[in-house]
Design a protein around this motif. Structure first.
Motif, short mmCIF file in Angstrom:
data_model
loop_
_atom_site.label_atom_id
_atom_site.label_comp_id
_atom_site.label_asym_id
_atom_site.label_seq_id
_atom_site.Cartn_x
_atom_site.Cartn_y
_atom_site.Cartn_z
N TYR A 50 0.79 -1.23 0.00
CA TYR A 50 0.00 0.00 0.00
C TYR A 50 0.82 1.28 0.00
CZ TYR A 50 -4.33 -2.59 0.50
OH TYR A 50 -5.40 -3.41 0.25
N THR A 51 1.84 1.37 0.85
CA THR A 51 2.60 2.62 0.90
C THR A 51 3.25 2.93 -0.43
OG1 THR A 51 3.04 2.37 3.27
CG2 THR A 51 4.49 3.84 2.04
N ILE B 43 -2.85 -3.40 -5.89
CA ILE B 43 -2.34 -2.89 -4.61
C ILE B 43 -2.89 -3.79 -3.51
CG2 ILE B 43 -2.16 -0.89 -3.10
CD1 ILE B 43 -0.99 -0.44 -5.88
N GLN B 44 -2.00 -4.50 -2.83
CA GLN B 44 -2.37 -5.43 -1.77
C GLN B 44 -1.38 -5.25 -0.62
OE1 GLN B 44 -5.00 -7.30 -2.13
NE2 GLN B 44 -5.32 -7.74 -4.29
N ASN B 45 -1.62 -5.93 0.49
CA ASN B 45 -0.61 -5.86 1.53
C ASN B 45 0.58 -6.74 1.14
OD1 ASN B 45 -0.93 -8.54 2.56
ND2 ASN B 45 -2.56 -7.88 3.93
N THR B 46 1.68 -6.59 1.85
CA THR B 46 2.94 -7.23 1.47
C THR B 46 2.80 -8.74 1.32
OG1 THR B 46 4.36 -5.50 2.37
CG2 THR B 46 5.28 -7.72 2.31
N SER C 194 0.50 -6.65 6.77
CA SER C 194 0.94 -5.41 6.15
C SER C 194 2.40 -5.14 6.50
CB SER C 194 0.07 -4.26 6.64
OG SER C 194 0.73 -3.01 6.48
N GLY C 195 3.16 -4.63 5.51
CA GLY C 195 4.55 -4.27 5.77
C GLY C 195 4.67 -3.13 6.76
N THR C 196 3.70 -2.20 6.73
CA THR C 196 3.71 -1.09 7.68
C THR C 196 3.46 -1.58 9.09
OG1 THR C 196 2.97 0.46 5.97
CG2 THR C 196 2.60 1.11 8.25
N ARG C 197 2.58 -2.59 9.23
CA ARG C 197 2.33 -3.18 10.56
C ARG C 197 3.59 -3.91 11.04
NH1 ARG C 197 -2.12 -4.69 13.57
NH2 ARG C 197 -1.44 -5.71 15.49
N GLU C 198 4.25 -4.63 10.15
CA GLU C 198 5.47 -5.34 10.53
C GLU C 198 6.54 -4.35 10.98
OE1 GLU C 198 8.72 -8.52 8.68
OE2 GLU C 198 7.27 -7.55 7.37
N ALA C 199 6.64 -3.21 10.29
CA ALA C 199 7.63 -2.19 10.68
C ALA C 199 7.32 -1.65 12.07
CB ALA C 199 7.63 -1.06 9.65
N ALA C 200 6.04 -1.41 12.36
CA ALA C 200 5.65 -0.90 13.68
C ALA C 200 6.00 -1.91 14.77
CB ALA C 200 4.16 -0.60 13.71
N ARG D 186 7.39 8.52 5.58
CA ARG D 186 7.43 9.93 5.19
C ARG D 186 6.78 10.13 3.82
NH1 ARG D 186 10.51 14.01 7.70
NH2 ARG D 186 9.45 15.22 6.09
N TRP D 187 6.86 9.12 2.94
CA TRP D 187 6.22 9.22 1.63
C TRP D 187 4.71 9.40 1.79
CZ3 TRP D 187 8.89 9.36 -2.94
CH2 TRP D 187 10.19 8.86 -2.95
N ALA D 188 4.13 8.72 2.78
CA ALA D 188 2.67 8.67 2.91
C ALA D 188 2.08 9.93 3.52
CB ALA D 188 2.27 7.46 3.74
N ILE D 189 2.90 10.72 4.20
CA ILE D 189 2.34 11.85 4.97
C ILE D 189 2.77 13.20 4.42
CG2 ILE D 189 2.18 10.49 7.09
CD1 ILE D 189 4.75 12.00 8.01
N GLU D 190 3.43 13.22 3.28
CA GLU D 190 4.01 14.45 2.76
C GLU D 190 2.98 15.58 2.64
OE1 GLU D 190 6.62 15.95 -1.11
OE2 GLU D 190 6.25 13.81 -0.79
N LYS D 191 1.84 15.30 2.01
CA LYS D 191 0.82 16.34 1.80
C LYS D 191 0.21 16.79 3.13
CE LYS D 191 -0.49 14.96 -2.87
NZ LYS D 191 -1.59 14.45 -3.74
N GLU D 192 -0.05 15.84 4.01
CA GLU D 192 -0.69 16.17 5.28
C GLU D 192 0.22 17.05 6.15
OE1 GLU D 192 -2.85 12.83 3.60
OE2 GLU D 192 -0.71 13.19 3.90
#
Length: 296
Positions: free
Chosen positions: A98-99, A125-128, A198-204, A242-248
Motif C-alpha cells: 500500500y505505501t 495494490i495489496q498488503n505485502t 501489512s509491511g507497515t504493521r510489521e515495521a511498527a 514519510r512518503w505517505a504523509i508528505e501532503k498532510e
C-alpha cells in the motif's frame, strides 16, 4: 488447450455458464462443450452444477490454481518471443504494497507511460503478504513490497530506504511539550496501526521490539488513508512512512512527533519470479531505479 483453460477460468470466476459466455462472446453451448472437453482431457469432473450455481470440486480447485499459473507463464513466454524483434511494449502486471503503491508507484507509472506508451501496465495494490503470494503464483510479473524478503523461489532486491516517523494530530498533548520526546513517552498512547500481513504493521512491531515496549492500546485499520484521517481526528498516534504523509504535513493536518532515535528505517524491495524478463518488465525496473535514485 489454452482456450479451454481460459473458458474454464471465466466460468469459475463468473460462477455461471451464461455470464461466462457473454463475457467471452460465445454461445452457452460452446462454453459447455469447452468444459466437457477439458474434463475429458483431465479425466475428472471439475465443476458441480445446479440451476442456481456452478462451483469447483476438489479436482476443479487443483486445475483452477494451475490454470492461472499456466496462462500467466504462456503470456510471459509470448512476450519474451515478441521482444526479440520489438521494442518495449505489451502488458506487465505489477503488484505493490500500500505505501509504495499509493504514494510512489503512480509517479513511476506516469514517467513510464510518457517515455514508453506501448507498455500496458496493470496494477494490484495489496498488503505485502498478498503481493508475495501473487508473484509466487505467477499472477504478477513483479512485486514491490515493504521490508526484506528471503525466499528460495523468488528473486529479491532492496531498491530504496524508507524513513518512518511517529505522527499525531496538531493538537496532541505530546506536541505541546518543548524539545525532543523519548520512547517512554509513547507507551501509554493509543496506536493506530495497519492489519496483520501489512509491511507497515510489521515495521511498527519491529519498532516496538527494538525499543522493548508494547502499546497498551491498539486500533487496527486496513488502510493508510483511514489511519491518517484517524490521527488527524485525534484518535491516536501512528508510525507511518514519510512518503505517505508528505501532503498532510505540508498542510499541517498532522504533525511529526520528534522522538529520540527516529526516524525508524525500513526498506522497499522488488521481487520477481523468473530470471527471464520481457523488455517491458526490464524497462519498468530501470525506471523504478531511476525514479528512486532522484530521492536518495
Amino acid at each position: 488447450m489454452d482456450q479451454h483453460l481460459e473458458v474454464f477460468i471465466k466460468v469459475v470466476e463468473k460462477e455461471n455458464f451464461s455470464k461466462a459466455a457473454e463475457d467471452l462472446h460465445m454461445t452457452q453451448p460452446a462454453v459447455s462443450q469447452y468444459i466437457r472437453t477439458l474434463e475429458e482431457s483431465v479425466g475428472a469432473r471439475l465443476l458441480e452444477r445446479s440451476n442456481k450455481y456452478v462451483r469447483l470440486n476438489k479436482a476443479g480447485e487443483i486445475v483452477y490454481h494451475h490454470a492461472k499459473e499456466i496462462l500467466a507463464l504462456h503470456t510471459k513466454m509470448q512476450s519474451l518471443v515478441d521482444d526479440l524483434t520489438n521494442k518495449a511494449s505489451g502488458q506487465i502486471s505489477i503488484g505493490a504494497s500500500y505505501t509504495f503503491g499509493e504514494y510512489i508507484l503512480p509517479h513511476i507509472i506516469s514517467r513510464m507511460q510518457w517515455q514508453y506508451p506501448l507498455i500496458r501496465p496493470s496494477i494490484k495494490i495489496q498488503n505485502t503478504k498478498e503481493v508475495i503470494e501473487l508473484v509466487r503464483m505467477h499472477q504478477l510479473d513483479i512485486g514491490i513490497i515493504e521490508g526484506i524478503l528471503k525466499d528460495d523461489h523468488l528473486s529479491s532486491e532492496v531498491i530504496s530506504e524508507d524513513k518512518m516517523v511517529v505522527v499525531a494530530s496538531p493538537t496532541h498533548h505530546l506536541l505541546s511539550k518543548l524539545g525532543e520526546k523519548r520512547i517512554s513517552d509513547l507507551v501509554d498512547e493509543t496506536w493506530i496501526l495497519r492489519e496483520e500481513g501489512s509491511g507497515t504493521r510489521e515495521a511498527a512491531e519491529n519498532f516496538f521490539r527494538l525499543h522493548n515496549f508494547t502499546p497498551k492500546k491498539i486500533m487496527e485499520f486496513g488502510s493508510t488513508q483511514v489511519i491518517k484521517e484517524s490521527v488527524e481526528a485525534g484518535l491516536g498516534i501512528s508510525l507511518l512512512s514519510r512518503w505517505a504523509i508528505e501532503k498532510e504535513v505540508v498542510h499541517s493536518y498532522i504533525r511529526i512527533i520528534h522522538i529520540e532515535g527516529l526516524p525508524f528505517k525500513r526498506n522497499f524491495s522488488m521481487i520477481t519470479q523468473s530470471a527471464y524478463q520481457t523488455k517491458a518488465l526490464k524497462t519498468f525496473i530501470e525506471i523504478v531505479r531511476e525514479y528512486l535514485s532522484d530521492f536518495s
